[in-house]
Design a protein around this motif. Structure first.
Motif, PDB file in Angstrom:
ATOM      1  N   GLY A 164      67.796 131.612  35.820  1.00  0.00           N
ATOM      2  CA  GLY A 164      68.407 131.789  34.548  1.00  0.00           C
ATOM      3  C   GLY A 164      67.520 131.110  33.321  1.00  0.00           C
ATOM      4  N   LEU A 165      66.547 129.751  33.910  1.00  0.00           N
ATOM      5  CA  LEU A 165      65.828 129.082  32.895  1.00  0.00           C
ATOM      6  C   LEU A 165      64.641 130.175  32.593  1.00  0.00           C
ATOM      7  CD1 LEU A 165      66.097 125.639  34.355  1.00  0.00           C
ATOM      8  CD2 LEU A 165      66.920 126.235  32.190  1.00  0.00           C
ATOM      9  N   ALA A 166      64.076 130.662  33.662  1.00  0.00           N
ATOM     10  CA  ALA A 166      63.088 131.724  33.762  1.00  0.00           C
ATOM     11  C   ALA A 166      63.393 132.639  32.771  1.00  0.00           C
ATOM     12  CB  ALA A 166      62.639 132.211  34.833  1.00  0.00           C
ATOM     13  N   ILE A 167      64.360 133.184  32.737  1.00  0.00           N
ATOM     14  CA  ILE A 167      64.719 134.640  31.770  1.00  0.00           C
ATOM     15  C   ILE A 167      65.190 133.884  30.500  1.00  0.00           C
ATOM     16  CG2 ILE A 167      66.780 136.052  31.436  1.00  0.00           C
ATOM     17  CD1 ILE A 167      66.964 136.621  34.296  1.00  0.00           C
ATOM     18  N   ALA A 168      65.527 132.792  30.259  1.00  0.00           N
ATOM     19  CA  ALA A 168      65.686 132.069  28.945  1.00  0.00           C
ATOM     20  C   ALA A 168      64.505 131.965  28.319  1.00  0.00           C
ATOM     21  CB  ALA A 168      66.598 130.828  29.079  1.00  0.00           C
ATOM     22  N   VAL A 169      63.234 131.384  28.976  1.00  0.00           N
ATOM     23  CA  VAL A 169      62.088 131.426  28.362  1.00  0.00           C
ATOM     24  C   VAL A 169      61.712 132.740  27.897  1.00  0.00           C
ATOM     25  CG1 VAL A 169      59.648 130.875  28.836  1.00  0.00           C
ATOM     26  CG2 VAL A 169      61.522 129.191  29.697  1.00  0.00           C
ATOM     27  N   LEU A 170      61.964 133.763  28.839  1.00  0.00           N
ATOM     28  CA  LEU A 170      61.579 135.097  28.449  1.00  0.00           C
ATOM     29  C   LEU A 170      62.129 135.534  27.144  1.00  0.00           C
ATOM     30  CD1 LEU A 170      61.392 137.088  31.826  1.00  0.00           C
ATOM     31  CD2 LEU A 170      59.334 135.934  30.699  1.00  0.00           C
ATOM     32  N   VAL A 171      63.368 135.055  26.860  1.00  0.00           N
ATOM     33  CA  VAL A 171      64.161 135.491  25.554  1.00  0.00           C
ATOM     34  C   VAL A 171      63.262 134.842  24.402  1.00  0.00           C
ATOM     35  CG1 VAL A 171      66.153 135.088  24.507  1.00  0.00           C
ATOM     36  CG2 VAL A 171      66.334 135.553  26.776  1.00  0.00           C
ATOM     37  N   LEU A 172      62.661 133.551  24.584  1.00  0.00           N
ATOM     38  CA  LEU A 172      61.870 132.950  23.781  1.00  0.00           C
ATOM     39  C   LEU A 172      60.844 133.883  23.467  1.00  0.00           C
ATOM     40  CD1 LEU A 172      62.140 129.168  24.664  1.00  0.00           C
ATOM     41  CD2 LEU A 172      63.572 130.433  22.779  1.00  0.00           C
ATOM     42  N   ASP A 173      60.072 134.443  24.271  1.00  0.00           N
ATOM     43  CA  ASP A 173      59.063 135.137  24.271  1.00  0.00           C
ATOM     44  C   ASP A 173      59.484 136.386  23.283  1.00  0.00           C
ATOM     45  OD1 ASP A 173      57.256 133.732  25.803  1.00  0.00           O
ATOM     46  OD2 ASP A 173      57.746 134.778  27.729  1.00  0.00           O
ATOM     47  N   LEU A 174      60.524 136.931  23.785  1.00  0.00           N
ATOM     48  CA  LEU A 174      60.760 138.150  22.705  1.00  0.00           C
ATOM     49  C   LEU A 174      61.110 137.933  21.395  1.00  0.00           C
ATOM     50  CD1 LEU A 174      62.304 141.025  22.692  1.00  0.00           C
ATOM     51  CD2 LEU A 174      64.267 140.072  23.492  1.00  0.00           C
ATOM     52  N   LEU A 175      61.934 136.578  21.141  1.00  0.00           N
ATOM     53  CA  LEU A 175      62.147 136.288  20.013  1.00  0.00           C
ATOM     54  C   LEU A 175      60.780 136.018  19.218  1.00  0.00           C
ATOM     55  CD1 LEU A 175      65.053 133.722  20.219  1.00  0.00           C
ATOM     56  CD2 LEU A 175      64.990 136.239  19.519  1.00  0.00           C
ATOM     57  N   VAL A 176      59.952 135.426  19.532  1.00  0.00           N
ATOM     58  CA  VAL A 176      58.199 135.389  19.130  1.00  0.00           C
ATOM     59  C   VAL A 176      57.810 136.611  18.962  1.00  0.00           C
ATOM     60  CG1 VAL A 176      56.377 134.302  19.287  1.00  0.00           C
ATOM     61  CG2 VAL A 176      58.186 132.729  19.965  1.00  0.00           C
ATOM     62  N   MET A 177      57.754 137.701  19.837  1.00  0.00           N
ATOM     63  CA  MET A 177      57.349 138.779  19.607  1.00  0.00           C
ATOM     64  C   MET A 177      57.987 139.466  18.249  1.00  0.00           C
ATOM     65  SD  MET A 177      56.528 140.744  23.360  1.00  0.00           S
ATOM     66  CE  MET A 177      58.001 139.725  24.149  1.00  0.00           C
ATOM     67  N   LEU A 178      59.252 139.493  18.316  1.00  0.00           N
ATOM     68  CA  LEU A 178      59.975 140.185  17.157  1.00  0.00           C
ATOM     69  C   LEU A 178      59.571 139.331  15.925  1.00  0.00           C
ATOM     70  CD1 LEU A 178      63.457 140.671  18.942  1.00  0.00           C
ATOM     71  CD2 LEU A 178      61.668 142.393  18.412  1.00  0.00           C
ATOM     72  N   PHE A 179      59.393 138.106  15.844  1.00  0.00           N
ATOM     73  CA  PHE A 179      59.326 137.565  14.638  1.00  0.00           C
ATOM     74  C   PHE A 179      57.731 137.068  14.432  1.00  0.00           C
ATOM     75  CE2 PHE A 179      63.666 137.220  15.206  1.00  0.00           C
ATOM     76  CZ  PHE A 179      64.109 137.784  14.118  1.00  0.00           C
ATOM     77  N   ILE A 180      56.660 137.694  15.067  1.00  0.00           N
ATOM     78  CA  ILE A 180      55.334 136.950  15.265  1.00  0.00           C
ATOM     79  C   ILE A 180      54.853 136.858  13.693  1.00  0.00           C
ATOM     80  CG2 ILE A 180      54.323 139.362  15.902  1.00  0.00           C
ATOM     81  CD1 ILE A 180      53.086 135.930  16.859  1.00  0.00           C
ATOM     82  N   ARG A 181      55.147 138.124  12.964  1.00  0.00           N
ATOM     83  CA  ARG A 181      54.143 138.121  11.556  1.00  0.00           C
ATOM     84  C   ARG A 181      54.936 137.003  10.767  1.00  0.00           C
ATOM     85  NH1 ARG A 181      55.125 143.550  13.084  1.00  0.00           N
ATOM     86  NH2 ARG A 181      53.157 144.515  12.929  1.00  0.00           N
ATOM     87  N   GLN A 182      56.090 136.559  10.976  1.00  0.00           N
ATOM     88  CA  GLN A 182      56.763 135.574  10.188  1.00  0.00           C
ATOM     89  C   GLN A 182      56.322 134.035  10.604  1.00  0.00           C
ATOM     90  OE1 GLN A 182      58.219 138.033  11.275  1.00  0.00           O
ATOM     91  NE2 GLN A 182      59.874 138.680   9.924  1.00  0.00           N
ATOM     92  N   ILE A 183      56.332 133.997  12.049  1.00  0.00           N
ATOM     93  CA  ILE A 183      55.633 132.738  12.479  1.00  0.00           C
ATOM     94  C   ILE A 183      54.319 132.281  12.144  1.00  0.00           C
ATOM     95  CG2 ILE A 183      55.195 131.582  14.719  1.00  0.00           C
ATOM     96  CD1 ILE A 183      57.499 133.203  16.054  1.00  0.00           C
ATOM     97  N   MET A 184      53.495 133.222  12.249  1.00  0.00           N
ATOM     98  CA  MET A 184      51.980 132.903  11.805  1.00  0.00           C
ATOM     99  C   MET A 184      51.632 132.819  10.453  1.00  0.00           C
ATOM    100  SD  MET A 184      50.548 132.980  14.831  1.00  0.00           S
ATOM    101  CE  MET A 184      48.791 132.862  14.316  1.00  0.00           C
ATOM    102  N   ARG A 185      52.786 133.523   9.473  1.00  0.00           N
ATOM    103  CA  ARG A 185      52.645 133.140   8.403  1.00  0.00           C
ATOM    104  C   ARG A 185      53.167 131.878   7.637  1.00  0.00           C
ATOM    105  NH1 ARG A 185      54.116 137.904   6.829  1.00  0.00           N
ATOM    106  NH2 ARG A 185      56.429 137.503   6.780  1.00  0.00           N
ATOM    107  N   VAL A 186      53.948 131.245   8.628  1.00  0.00           N
ATOM    108  CA  VAL A 186      54.546 130.060   8.219  1.00  0.00           C
ATOM    109  C   VAL A 186      53.889 128.719   8.789  1.00  0.00           C
ATOM    110  CG1 VAL A 186      56.583 128.501   8.164  1.00  0.00           C
ATOM    111  CG2 VAL A 186      56.833 130.888   7.636  1.00  0.00           C
ATOM    112  N   VAL A 187      53.633 129.030  10.392  1.00  0.00           N
ATOM    113  CA  VAL A 187      53.044 127.858  11.001  1.00  0.00           C
ATOM    114  C   VAL A 187      51.722 127.779  11.063  1.00  0.00           C
ATOM    115  CG1 VAL A 187      53.215 126.871  13.492  1.00  0.00           C
ATOM    116  CG2 VAL A 187      55.330 128.095  12.474  1.00  0.00           C
ATOM    117  N   GLY A 188      50.942 129.014  11.375  1.00  0.00           N
ATOM    118  CA  GLY A 188      49.640 128.918  11.617  1.00  0.00           C
ATOM    119  C   GLY A 188      49.268 128.535  12.768  1.00  0.00           C
ATOM    120  N   GLN A 189      47.888 128.699  13.173  1.00  0.00           N
ATOM    121  CA  GLN A 189      47.561 128.484  14.634  1.00  0.00           C
ATOM    122  C   GLN A 189      47.234 127.069  15.016  1.00  0.00           C
ATOM    123  OE1 GLN A 189      46.694 131.456  16.335  1.00  0.00           O
ATOM    124  NE2 GLN A 189      46.547 130.223  18.147  1.00  0.00           N
ATOM    125  N   LEU A 190      46.910 126.315  14.352  1.00  0.00           N
ATOM    126  CA  LEU A 190      46.440 124.848  14.605  1.00  0.00           C
ATOM    127  C   LEU A 190      47.709 124.141  15.212  1.00  0.00           C
ATOM    128  CD1 LEU A 190      44.534 122.645  14.771  1.00  0.00           C
ATOM    129  CD2 LEU A 190      44.916 121.983  12.478  1.00  0.00           C
TER     130      LEU A 190
END
Length: 216
Positions: A159-185
């Motif tokens: 369950g924990l492994a799949i929960a982390v994969l859900v986080l991966d999915l959320l990051v993929m879906l919102f990757i443009r917004q994340i990189m625009r707000v947070v940045g790489q550093l």
């Protein structure tokens, strides 16, 4: 799956768990979580329109989940059929975790590779494996499942492994917004901190396994 779970757990006695479930979540977050893959996600998303990228993200998530379930069931069963002692499995897992952690910590001192002349979006299969689900992440899952010792803990680990994969999915879906707000550093700093924590957890696994082998 009802046949796979008992086979994955095997018959050895339940080991004393050095890693709490929170520690296991941290390991999964480092090994199969989005921090290590966010650069690849951002690069791939640039070459696609939002709807196409959303479809690719869901496909990557589906492949990763199926691979995780298969590895957690069949991989753990195969290890137990080889009659490997739990302490030896724990030592092997600690070494894997340590090598991965050292690679993450030392990577910040490496000379960055030059960008490719013509970057192209990788296919969903490559984004799923090895970008989202690298080989060392699968190895870690197999070792943790083989050391689980009970159906309840096996289900928690999966369950924990799949929960982390859900986080991966959320990051993929919102990757443009994340990189625009947070940045790489900030993401690089977080990866370095998590890598150091994994070094400590890996050494805890190794020392506990060596102590068990010596005293047994």
């Amino acid at each position: 799956m009802s046949l796979v779970i008992p086979a994955a757990l095997g018959t050895p006695p339940s080991p004393s768990h050095l890693l709490a479930l929170a520690d296991i979540f941290l390991l999964f977050f480092i090994m199969i979580g989005p921090i290590k893959a966010i650069g690849a996600y951002a690069t791939a998303a640039q070459g696609m329109d939002p709807k196409q990228w959303a479809a690719v993200s869901w496909k990557v998530f589906g492949i990763a989940v199926v691979t995780t379930v298969a590895a957690g069931g069949l991989g753990g069963a195969m290890l137990h059929k080889w009659h490997i002692a739990p302490a030896v499995l724990q030592l092997a897992g600690g070494l894997v975790f340590l090598l991965v952690a050292l690679q993450m910590v030392l990577a910040q001192y490496a000379t960055p590779a030059p960008p490719p002349a013509a970057a192209s979006a990788p296919p969903a299969e490559r984004l799923a494996f090895p970008v989202t689900l690298p080989a060392y992440g699968i190895a870690a899952l197999i070792v943790l499942v083989a050391l689980s010792g009970s159906t309840e803990r096996y289900l928690w680990i999966m369950g924990l492994a799949i929960a982390v994969l859900v986080l991966d999915l959320l990051v993929m879906l919102f990757i443009r917004q994340i990189m625009r707000v947070v940045g790489q550093l900030p993401l690089q700093i977080l990866a370095a901190v998590l890598g150091m924590l994994q070094v400590a957890l890996a050494l805890q696994l190794i020392t506990g396994a060596v102590r068990t082998i010596i005293t047994s």
